[in-house]
Design a protein around this motif. Structure first.
Motif, mmCIF file in Angstrom:
data_model
loop_
_atom_site.group_PDB
_atom_site.id
_atom_site.type_symbol
_atom_site.label_atom_id
_atom_site.label_comp_id
_atom_site.label_asym_id
_atom_site.label_seq_id
_atom_site.Cartn_x
_atom_site.Cartn_y
_atom_site.Cartn_z
ATOM 1 N N GLY A 195 0.783 -1.225 0.000
ATOM 2 C CA GLY A 195 0.000 0.000 0.000
ATOM 3 C C GLY A 195 0.817 1.278 0.000
ATOM 4 O O GLY A 195 0.255 2.366 0.071
ATOM 5 N N ARG A 196 2.138 1.184 -0.074
ATOM 6 C CA ARG A 196 3.001 2.376 -0.083
ATOM 7 C C ARG A 196 3.745 2.467 -1.403
ATOM 8 O O ARG A 196 4.186 1.468 -1.953
ATOM 9 C CB ARG A 196 4.011 2.323 1.054
ATOM 10 C CG ARG A 196 3.350 2.440 2.395
ATOM 11 C CD ARG A 196 4.378 2.581 3.469
ATOM 12 N NE ARG A 196 3.702 2.672 4.747
ATOM 13 C CZ ARG A 196 4.278 3.030 5.847
ATOM 14 N NH1 ARG A 196 5.565 3.300 5.863
ATOM 15 N NH2 ARG A 196 3.594 3.108 6.970
ATOM 16 N N LEU A 197 3.900 3.687 -1.882
ATOM 17 C CA LEU A 197 4.627 3.907 -3.120
ATOM 18 C C LEU A 197 6.082 3.504 -2.931
ATOM 19 O O LEU A 197 6.756 3.980 -2.024
ATOM 20 C CB LEU A 197 4.531 5.372 -3.529
ATOM 21 C CG LEU A 197 5.182 5.759 -4.847
ATOM 22 C CD1 LEU A 197 4.560 4.987 -6.008
ATOM 23 C CD2 LEU A 197 5.041 7.252 -5.069
ATOM 24 N N LEU B 267 7.738 7.903 5.687
ATOM 25 C CA LEU B 267 6.915 8.189 6.867
ATOM 26 C C LEU B 267 5.620 8.828 6.395
ATOM 27 O O LEU B 267 5.642 9.786 5.635
ATOM 28 C CB LEU B 267 7.643 9.139 7.822
ATOM 29 C CG LEU B 267 8.990 8.666 8.355
ATOM 30 C CD1 LEU B 267 9.643 9.773 9.171
ATOM 31 C CD2 LEU B 267 8.810 7.416 9.196
ATOM 32 N N ILE B 268 4.519 8.301 6.849
ATOM 33 C CA ILE B 268 3.213 8.834 6.474
ATOM 34 C C ILE B 268 2.815 9.915 7.469
ATOM 35 O O ILE B 268 2.814 9.695 8.684
ATOM 36 C CB ILE B 268 2.147 7.715 6.448
ATOM 37 C CG1 ILE B 268 2.572 6.571 5.533
ATOM 38 C CG2 ILE B 268 0.782 8.269 6.046
ATOM 39 C CD1 ILE B 268 2.719 6.936 4.080
ATOM 40 N N ASN B 269 2.504 11.094 6.944
ATOM 41 C CA ASN B 269 2.050 12.250 7.734
ATOM 42 C C ASN B 269 2.979 12.603 8.891
ATOM 43 O O ASN B 269 2.524 12.778 10.030
ATOM 44 C CB ASN B 269 0.622 12.016 8.248
ATOM 45 C CG ASN B 269 -0.370 11.896 7.137
ATOM 46 O OD1 ASN B 269 -0.264 12.574 6.124
ATOM 47 N ND2 ASN B 269 -1.338 11.020 7.303
ATOM 48 N N PRO B 270 4.276 12.772 8.654
ATOM 49 C CA PRO B 270 5.166 13.195 9.739
ATOM 50 C C PRO B 270 4.951 14.677 10.046
ATOM 51 O O PRO B 270 4.435 15.423 9.209
ATOM 52 C CB PRO B 270 6.563 12.963 9.156
ATOM 53 C CG PRO B 270 6.368 13.202 7.698
ATOM 54 C CD PRO B 270 4.992 12.637 7.395
ATOM 55 N N GLY B 271 5.331 15.099 11.233
ATOM 56 C CA GLY B 271 5.267 16.515 11.576
ATOM 57 C C GLY B 271 6.393 17.248 10.859
ATOM 58 O O GLY B 271 7.560 16.924 11.041
#
Length: 92
Positions: free
Chosen positions: A45-47, A68-72
């Protein structure tokens, strides 16, 4: 960028298909742009990989790792220091 941002109008500009090995292939509907083909490969599910073919028959391959998905993020995350001896073109 529209691909990565999940543009809802993507199919207005690209024919989308799936190759035998599971890559998603995007080909422009109009024959005006620089890009002739984009292949996207996903893993869990990740590019994982993006391959961009242009009209000059050049191929750019981008591999994604440690995503990292949606990191700050802060503004400092986007600073770029041009290395010495490198030509840098800006469109300012």
């Amino acid at each position: 960028l529209a691909i990565l941002a999940g543009s809802r109008t993507l199919t207005d500009h690209y024919r989308v298909s799936e190759s035998a090995d599971g890559d998603f292939i995007l080909e422009p509907i109009a024959d005006r742009g620089v890009v002739s083909r984009v292949a996207l490969r996903f893993e869990d599910g990740r590019l994982e990989r993006m391959e961009i073919n242009d009209r000059l028959r050049q191929v750019t391959e981008i591999r994604f790792s440690e995503v990292l998905i949606n990191p700050g993020l802060t503004g400092d995350s986007f600073l770029f220091d041009v290395p010495e001896g490198v030509d840098f073109f800006s469109n300012d």
